[in-house]
Design an enzyme around this catalytic site. Sequence first.
Site, PDB file in Angstrom:
ATOM      1  N   LEU A 107       0.829  -1.199   0.104  1.00 52.43           N
ATOM      2  CA  LEU A 107      -0.029  -0.097   0.198  1.00 52.43           C
ATOM      3  C   LEU A 107       0.937   1.206  -0.058  1.00 52.43           C
ATOM      4  O   LEU A 107       0.526   2.329  -0.499  1.00 52.43           O
ATOM      5  CB  LEU A 107      -0.919  -0.052   1.418  1.00 52.43           C
ATOM      6  CG  LEU A 107      -1.807   1.043   1.643  1.00 52.43           C
ATOM      7  CD1 LEU A 107      -2.818   1.124   0.851  1.00 52.43           C
ATOM      8  CD2 LEU A 107      -2.193   1.133   3.159  1.00 52.43           C
ATOM      9  N   LYS A 108       1.919   1.088   0.546  1.00 51.10           N
ATOM     10  CA  LYS A 108       2.952   2.287   0.716  1.00 51.10           C
ATOM     11  C   LYS A 108       3.897   2.712  -0.524  1.00 51.10           C
ATOM     12  O   LYS A 108       4.239   3.841  -0.542  1.00 51.10           O
ATOM     13  CB  LYS A 108       3.921   2.224   2.118  1.00 51.10           C
ATOM     14  CG  LYS A 108       2.972   1.786   3.285  1.00 51.10           C
ATOM     15  CD  LYS A 108       2.310   2.928   3.497  1.00 51.10           C
ATOM     16  CE  LYS A 108       1.658   2.967   4.968  1.00 51.10           C
ATOM     17  NZ  LYS A 108       1.459   3.937   5.846  1.00 51.10           N
ATOM     18  N   ASP A 109       3.629   1.718  -1.599  1.00 51.05           N
ATOM     19  CA  ASP A 109       4.298   1.888  -2.751  1.00 51.05           C
ATOM     20  C   ASP A 109       3.809   3.317  -3.409  1.00 51.05           C
ATOM     21  O   ASP A 109       4.497   4.244  -3.932  1.00 51.05           O
ATOM     22  CB  ASP A 109       4.149   0.856  -3.745  1.00 51.05           C
ATOM     23  CG  ASP A 109       5.149  -0.332  -3.140  1.00 51.05           C
ATOM     24  OD1 ASP A 109       5.878  -0.284  -2.410  1.00 51.05           O
ATOM     25  OD2 ASP A 109       4.696  -1.261  -3.990  1.00 51.05           O
TER      26      ASP A 109
END
Length: 167
Positions: free
Chosen positions: A3-5
């Site tokens: 998700l943090k990409d």
Amino acid sequence: GSLKDRIAIHMINEAEKGGQIQSGDRLVEATSGNTGISLAFVAALKGYKLTIVTHDKISQEKVSQMKALGAEVVITGSHFTRKDAEYYQNIAKRLAEEKKAFYVSQFTNPNNPQAYEKTLAPEIWQELDNRLDAVVCTVGSGGHLTGIAHFMQQVAPQVEIVLADPQ
């Protein structure tokens, strides 16, 4: 793969567009791990040096991933609070100043929630055929919750946004 990409690439791209950074510069970030892994991946692809500041509750696997991607990892105690100089976010800010580096600052960077508002929230809305009662998120930097909530306020204000903060 995370998700943090989304925030890693968006925050770096926006800093580049704003002339704040260019390939070869050093980035510094405070993280519990997932954002650090994503930033390390993007930094390696774009030619940035990266210093990650985290705390001793982080898993060794996350530290190993960040190091394998070329990041320098600084670990401090998890018992420190925001008032302490040794708190991981305070160390990151200080290191960015000392190294004349760009402090990514996911906790205050408006490009964090913007990334989710522009990408994840519309994807969720579309994948569920515009039929959604609630979105439940865990706590972190608050970026995904804020971005999703802002999008939903615009397209479906009846959607309930719930923050789950397990002990």
